[in-house]
Design an enzyme around this catalytic site. Structure first.
Site, PDB file in Angstrom:
ATOM      1  N   SER A  66     -44.869  47.137 -21.361  1.00  0.00           N
ATOM      2  CA  SER A  66     -46.246  47.592 -21.141  1.00  0.00           C
ATOM      3  C   SER A  66     -47.250  46.452 -21.259  1.00  0.00           C
ATOM      4  CB  SER A  66     -46.608  48.680 -22.143  1.00  0.00           C
ATOM      5  OG  SER A  66     -46.720  48.134 -23.449  1.00  0.00           O
ATOM      6  N   ARG A  76     -46.739  48.444 -35.798  1.00  0.00           N
ATOM      7  CA  ARG A  76     -46.613  49.385 -34.689  1.00  0.00           C
ATOM      8  C   ARG A  76     -46.797  50.787 -35.258  1.00  0.00           C
ATOM      9  NH1 ARG A  76     -44.855  48.626 -29.654  1.00  0.00           N
ATOM     10  NH2 ARG A  76     -43.923  46.617 -30.133  1.00  0.00           N
ATOM     11  N   ASP A 102     -44.191  38.742 -32.625  1.00  0.00           N
ATOM     12  CA  ASP A 102     -43.807  39.645 -33.706  1.00  0.00           C
ATOM     13  C   ASP A 102     -42.779  38.958 -34.593  1.00  0.00           C
ATOM     14  OD1 ASP A 102     -41.309  39.878 -32.314  1.00  0.00           O
ATOM     15  OD2 ASP A 102     -42.128  41.551 -31.178  1.00  0.00           O
ATOM     16  N   LYS A 146     -47.854  42.116 -36.895  1.00  0.00           N
ATOM     17  CA  LYS A 146     -48.440  43.343 -36.369  1.00  0.00           C
ATOM     18  C   LYS A 146     -47.767  44.569 -36.958  1.00  0.00           C
ATOM     19  CE  LYS A 146     -45.541  43.610 -32.250  1.00  0.00           C
ATOM     20  NZ  LYS A 146     -44.701  44.727 -32.507  1.00  0.00           N
ATOM     21  N   ASP A 190     -41.394  35.493 -25.608  1.00  0.00           N
ATOM     22  CA  ASP A 190     -40.711  36.747 -25.916  1.00  0.00           C
ATOM     23  C   ASP A 190     -39.560  36.942 -24.945  1.00  0.00           C
ATOM     24  OD1 ASP A 190     -40.293  39.034 -27.403  1.00  0.00           O
ATOM     25  OD2 ASP A 190     -42.228  39.939 -26.942  1.00  0.00           O
ATOM     26  N   GLY A 194     -48.714  45.519 -23.883  1.00  0.00           N
ATOM     27  CA  GLY A 194     -49.702  45.794 -24.925  1.00  0.00           C
ATOM     28  C   GLY A 194     -49.641  44.804 -26.064  1.00  0.00           C
ATOM     29  N   THR A 195     -48.435  44.532 -26.552  1.00  0.00           N
ATOM     30  CA  THR A 195     -48.293  43.595 -27.670  1.00  0.00           C
ATOM     31  C   THR A 195     -48.789  42.213 -27.289  1.00  0.00           C
ATOM     32  OG1 THR A 195     -46.445  44.816 -28.637  1.00  0.00           O
ATOM     33  CG2 THR A 195     -46.614  42.470 -29.196  1.00  0.00           C
TER      34      THR A 195
END
Length: 148
Positions: free
Chosen positions: A59, A30, A5, A28, A54, A61-62
């Site tokens: 989760s 959100r 991101d 991206k 990161d 997901g990203t």
């Protein structure tokens, strides 16, 4: 080296510079908390081995969406390297079913049984780094030079 991101670009750029590697960014949007939609890949990832970096994964997901987008753009492989692996809910199952070849976290958060059972998950220890920092503090020498 890929930032998942825009917020992680400074971190990813620092890694890319240290490793003399190219940089790519996942742009991206959100839509709501806990749900991310990959919009675009900034940078050329075709025929590249991509490393998503990161600070934290919850989760997943990203990172999983980013891995799929990178593979769609022609990446040879995608691995994730994160500092803190919270990995809540169905994160491990999501990673196992994703385009990620590997997810590496530190042991700053204890691995669960699901983590240890996954062939895609790997954990590395921060103990040597913390130990060296403590030693340097006790000797009143530079801690910041650990990261030069």
């Amino acid at each position: 080296i890929v930032s998942p991101d825009v917020g992680g670009v400074v971190r990813a750029r620092a890694y890319a510079k240290r490793l003399d590697a190219d940089l790519a960014i996942v742009d991206k949007r959100r839509e709501k908390a806990g749900v991310s939609e990959v919009m675009n890949i900034i940078g050329n990832v075709k025929n590249q081995h991509c490393i998503l970096v990161d600070d934290i994964v919850d989760s997943a997901g990203t990172l999983c969406n980013a891995a799929a987008a990178l593979m769609d753009k022609g990446a040879k492989s995608v691995a994730g390297y994160v500092t803190h692996g919270v990995l809540s809910g169905g994160a491990i199952a999501r990673i196992n079913a994703s385009a990620l070849d590997e997810m590496v976290t530190t042991d700053s958060i204890m691995a669960t049984e699901a983590f240890r059972a996954s062939e895609k998950m790997r954990q590395i220890s921060v103990a040597p780094l913390i130990g060296e920092a403590m030693y340097r503090i006790s000797k009143e020498t530079s801690v910041s030079s650990l990261f030069d």
